[in-house]
Design an enzyme around this catalytic site. Sequence first.
Site, short mmCIF file in Angstrom:
data_model
loop_
_atom_site.label_atom_id
_atom_site.label_comp_id
_atom_site.label_asym_id
_atom_site.label_seq_id
_atom_site.Cartn_x
_atom_site.Cartn_y
_atom_site.Cartn_z
N GLY A 270 0.84 -1.20 0.00
CA GLY A 270 0.00 0.00 0.00
C GLY A 270 0.87 1.24 0.00
N SER A 271 0.33 2.31 0.56
CA SER A 271 1.04 3.59 0.50
C SER A 271 2.19 3.64 1.51
CB SER A 271 0.05 4.72 0.81
OG SER A 271 -0.37 4.60 2.16
N GLY B 52 2.71 2.29 5.46
CA GLY B 52 3.92 1.59 5.91
C GLY B 52 4.56 2.26 7.11
N GLU C 273 5.73 -3.33 0.94
CA GLU C 273 5.71 -3.00 -0.49
C GLU C 273 4.95 -1.69 -0.62
OE1 GLU C 273 7.24 -4.80 -2.66
OE2 GLU C 273 7.47 -6.73 -1.64
N CYS D 97 1.77 0.03 -8.65
CA CYS D 97 2.87 0.64 -7.88
C CYS D 97 4.10 0.75 -8.77
CB CYS D 97 3.15 -0.12 -6.60
SG CYS D 97 3.40 -1.85 -6.84
C1 UN1 Z 1 1.49 -3.45 -7.60
O1 UN1 Z 1 1.13 -2.58 -8.36
O2 UN1 Z 1 1.15 -3.43 -6.38
O3 UN1 Z 1 5.16 -5.39 -11.88
C2 UN1 Z 1 2.26 -4.63 -8.03
C3 UN1 Z 1 3.94 -5.24 -11.98
C4 UN1 Z 1 3.04 -6.24 -11.33
C5 UN1 Z 1 2.99 -5.97 -9.89
C6 UN1 Z 1 2.48 -4.66 -9.50
N1 UN1 Z 1 3.54 -7.57 -11.58
O4 UN1 Z 1 3.45 -4.31 -12.58
#
Ligand code: UN1
Length: 499
Positions: free
Chosen positions: A231-232, A236, A253, A287
Amino acid sequence: MNANDCLKSLGLDAKQFETGDLEVKSPIDGEVIGRVQQDTAETLDKKIAKAAAAFEVWKSVPAPERGELVRLLGEELRTHKAALGRLVTLENGKLLQEGLGEVQEMIDICDFAVGLSRQLYGLTIQSERAGHTMRENWHPLGVVGVISAFNFPVAVWAWNAALAFVCGDPVIWKPSDKTPLTAIATQHLFEVAAKKFGKAPDGLSQLAICGRKIAAAMVEDKRVALISATGSTAMGRIVGPTVAKRFGSTILELGGNNAIIVAPTADLDLALRGILFGAVGTCGQRCTSTRRLVVHEDIYGTLVPDLKKAYASITIGNPLEDGVLVGPLIDEGAFVDMEAGLKQAASEGGEITGGGRVLKNEFPNAYYVNPAIVEMEKQSDIVHNETFAPILYIMKYKNFEDAIAIQNAVPQGLSSAIFTNDVREAERFTSATGSDCGIANVNIGTSGAEIGGAFGGEKETGGGRESGSDSWKAYMRRSTSTVNYTSDLPLAQGIKFET
Ligand code: UN1
């Protein structure tokens, strides 16, 4: 197939979703597609106790047998890929292709984990003492709490859960409260697999559907050995210290602010396609989405106008329809954030092309936007922030050192890429003095990572790794064993301790 049809074909009774205190809306049209009952502090506490009890059983099951359960889960996912992928699109708004791709990632990580279940290898180490052997044992860790975001509503669980199960750990999953239906459907497929398997303890996989307040109890709970949170960065900053306070482990993450450098030797056609998928794909809600473009001054005048042309030709609309490349933002909040980001960018000297809401008449309760390009003189304050929307900041560079410095000058460190045909630049970019990110690509974009690699990033991205490579180690505890097979007791470091 609407959401009810998907749920039915996944083996769930749609009636179950007629009542409940959490309303689920489709970002495609803003319509309610289900209602879900949330957990309370009491039900969550019971689930944690159940998971802790499941751990006592599961940790003694041989890892290859645990792998068999994950193999069966992969089979269920294969069988139900179409329905689950469509439900992902209905609940999250990503393109149908991407919804299906997300389920494919779940299948792939299951395959990976099944193989891994026979390969949880430890080291043997040369002892400095005669007649001694040393080795590392990898043991199950304990209950894993998975917190996932709306943007990958099911794959993130799978990257964690498939590994956790083969490593001997039960999982409690708190999905985003924007995407509980796909989580319930996934949990159901797990239960079908577990039934076929026949030996899974009750509580091996559970859902915690709740808001942040209730979920905080799971983060604080000593019975949960590992919290893996996606998440954001703001989230975290709360989760990390809370778990650290009780000496638990985390996989974080968090935010990304991913850049592509385009060098003068780049194959510009390739670069254009890579940039486009990275920046506007998934409506900028990965992300790993490309948020910054650092272009060499010699090709700026060619690449940027071509990119603008490509942006202008993109079809925005219902993600279920063929030919559409950009679906909706998740909700009004995301739209408000995008508007605010663009406003700040303009005030910091950004020259904006695109942006703004579209398809308002067709979808008055949904938030479709025109992806935006913002040309910036320099990397101003707003460019240091992650706005979870399709905004691409473009900056010019003169020499390669500057490009690397610009790439590394943001607080986040998830993904990065360079398009170049200069082997020295490519190698330098991936070296210790190149990109400071967890992902450093050459001649492909920043998003769409395969499951085989360790996934995650540095700095404010949180430092966690999940999915492939040796990420499994975070889901196990390591014990170092020294075994003496002599009748002497020599001490290490040559110490004499005798009477
Ligand atoms: C995410 O956006 O939380 O590499 C993960 C990627 C994907 C994972 C994104 N396999 O774009």
